[in-house]
Design an enzyme around this catalytic site. Structure first.
Site, short mmCIF file in Angstrom:
data_model
loop_
_atom_site.label_atom_id
_atom_site.label_comp_id
_atom_site.label_asym_id
_atom_site.label_seq_id
_atom_site.Cartn_x
_atom_site.Cartn_y
_atom_site.Cartn_z
CG HIS A 101 -2.01 -1.03 1.11
ND1 HIS A 101 -2.50 -1.73 2.17
CD2 HIS A 101 -2.70 -1.46 0.01
CE1 HIS A 101 -3.45 -2.56 1.74
NE2 HIS A 101 -3.59 -2.41 0.45
CG ASN B 159 -2.79 -6.91 0.95
OD1 ASN B 159 -2.15 -7.90 0.60
ND2 ASN B 159 -3.15 -6.71 2.22
NE ARG B 160 -9.16 -5.70 0.53
CZ ARG B 160 -8.28 -5.22 1.40
NH1 ARG B 160 -7.00 -5.58 1.31
NH2 ARG B 160 -8.65 -4.40 2.37
CG HIS C 234 0.04 -3.82 5.38
ND1 HIS C 234 -0.83 -3.50 4.37
CD2 HIS C 234 0.57 -5.02 5.04
CE1 HIS C 234 -0.84 -4.46 3.45
NE2 HIS C 234 0.01 -5.41 3.84
CE1 TYR D 90 -3.74 5.31 9.83
CE2 TYR D 90 -4.23 4.93 12.14
CZ TYR D 90 -4.55 5.51 10.94
OH TYR D 90 -5.68 6.30 10.82
CE1 TYR E 238 -9.98 -4.24 6.20
CE2 TYR E 238 -10.39 -2.82 8.09
CZ TYR E 238 -9.64 -3.14 6.97
OH TYR E 238 -8.56 -2.38 6.62
CD GLU F 191 -2.46 -2.92 9.02
OE1 GLU F 191 -1.98 -1.78 8.88
OE2 GLU F 191 -3.11 -3.49 8.13
ZN LIG Z 1 -1.87 -1.65 4.19
#
Ligand SMILES: [Zn+2]
Length: 426
Positions: free
Chosen positions: A189, A260-261, A313, A315, A365, A388
């Protein structure tokens, strides 16, 4: 005709982007605000969700942090066009909110000036955020200075043609070539700048501080890819600070896929959008992006040997393990929990920072098609964790340059503890 174009060109250079300084490139955020919204119950959460579903609109409200849980703040990046509608809905539905940044563009410019002021010409020192070519240069320099210990692995080219390299770090004195592998990546990201900085700090520790860390290289080689999404990373440095996706154009007006999808494991299921303009756009098909294809290939090259995949990643201070596509836990979840807890406990003992540990879907999620599920599922890497890191600054993605060093040092404590736990167990 010629003079018309020349006039047009001069006009654009004079009044367009040509005269702006690097900081001024962020003028796309003129009039934007950051608004923190805290739904109190599931009804309010679903009302807020209406704005999340509007991501195909341009510009749209951008959820910088979001959760389905009531009473947890969501941070929204709000364009001037959407502010009245958003505030009207929030007020009429009695959803608590506060404007946490009234003048975002000024904050971003201040952060960028601070970063420029702290830059040292001598190279990577964790005192400022660095551009992609500087990061690549650091990897190349190490591979030349320590040719036995640090080897470049070319993994592919980004959509815009940037060469992506990983660094394989080994204890050459052992003279073994059968070692297991710990694989770390960061920067899938674009806007999560502290993640590539952390990956670089891991490299720095293992290569330049080798004597203190040689135990970590006893049975394992470490392979580190510090920037998975270089085009997005550069774009977030020059144009849109909060850019998340890749930079390959889609068939609609919108650019980029959420890398990341984009992995081929339950691709396109829950938590991945089929709107090309959405922040979580899954891409037109799995592995549509050259960057995810490159990551897949390099991971495959260590199949059977790689025991830990760690994706950095930011945060929120989470250590997350599979699954990300559904809430059911994998049969080995207790092993994953044990390794993650080793990291969380080491950090808590050292600095007091608390990391929440659990499965991605259950703690945050559902997000199907992510790299961690792919590493754990099809590639059968026994430990797959998403970390994260800490957040700070505007929108959470911009820890001040002065915070880079404490943040990456803290993360290293956790990463080291997880690697030690993996070495013992696998
Ligand atoms: Zn990320």
């Amino acid at each position: 005709m010629y003079s018309y174009f020349r006039f047009l060109a001069i006009f654009i250079i004079t009044f367009g982007h040509g005269v702006r300084t690097e900081e001024d490139n962020y003028s796309v955020y003129e009039g934007y605000k950051l608004i923190e919204v805290t739904p109190q119950n599931t009804l309010q959460s679903s009302i807020l969700g209406y704005f999340q579903k509007q991501q195909h609109k341009i510009p749209s409200v951008n959820f910088l942090s979001s959760t389905k849980l009531p009473n947890v703040p969501n941070l929204l990046l709000v364009p001037p066009e959407s502010e009245i509608e958003l505030q009207t809905v929030l007020r009429s539905s009695k959803i608590p909110f506060k404007i946490v940044n009234n003048d975002l563009v000024t904050s971003i410019r201040a952060e960028r000036s601070e970063n420029s002021r702290r830059r040292s010409p001598t190279g990577i020192d964790f005192e400022s955020y660095r551009r992609f070519d500087e990061i690549s240069g650091y990897l190349e320099d190490l591979s030349k200075k320590y040719p036995q210990q640090a080897k470049l692995i070319p993994v592919g080219k980004s959509f815009e043609g940037r060469q992506m390299n990983a660094l394989r770090i080994t204890d050459s004195s052992e003279g073994r070539s059968d070692k297991k592998v710990i694989f770390i990546d960061a920067g899938i990201h674009a806007r999560e700048w502290i993640a590539p900085a952390t990956a670089l700090f891991v490299i720095h520790q293992l290569v330049e501080n080798f004597d203190s860390n040689r135990d970590l290289l006893k049975d394992y080689d470490w392979v580190i890819l510090p920037v998975v999404n270089p085009d997005g990373y550069e774009y977030s440095h020059t144009k849109e600070r909060f850019w998340r996706k890749t930079r390959k154009p889609n068939s609609f007006a919108c650019v980029g896929t959420d890398a990341n999808r984009n992995f081929d494991f339950h691709w396109g299921e829950t938590g991945a959008s089929n709107y090309a303009c959405a922040e979580t756009y899954r891409g037109p098909k799995a592995f549509s992006e050259p960057e995810t294809e490159a990551l897949k290939k390099v991971l495959e090259s260590f199949e059977g040997n790689c025991k830990m995949y760690l994706s950095l990643h930011s945060y929120g201070n989470y250590l997350l393990y599979p699954w990300g596509y559904e809430s059911t836990l994998p049969p080995t979840w207790q092993d994953l929990d044990e390794i993650s807890m080793a990291g969380a406990n080491a950090i808590k003992n050292a600095t007091g920072t608390e990391y929440t540990v659990g499965s991605s879907t259950n703690v945050l999620y559902a997000a199907a098609g992510a790299s961690d599920d792919y590493a754990f599922g099809p590639l059968k890497i026994p430990v797959s964790i998403t970390m994260e890191l800490s957040g700070a600054g505007s929108g959470g993605f911009d820890p001040p340059a002065s915070k880079i060093k404490p943040f990456v040092e803290e993360a290293w404590i956790g990463i080291k503890a997880m690697a030690e736990a993996v070495s013992k167990k696998y």
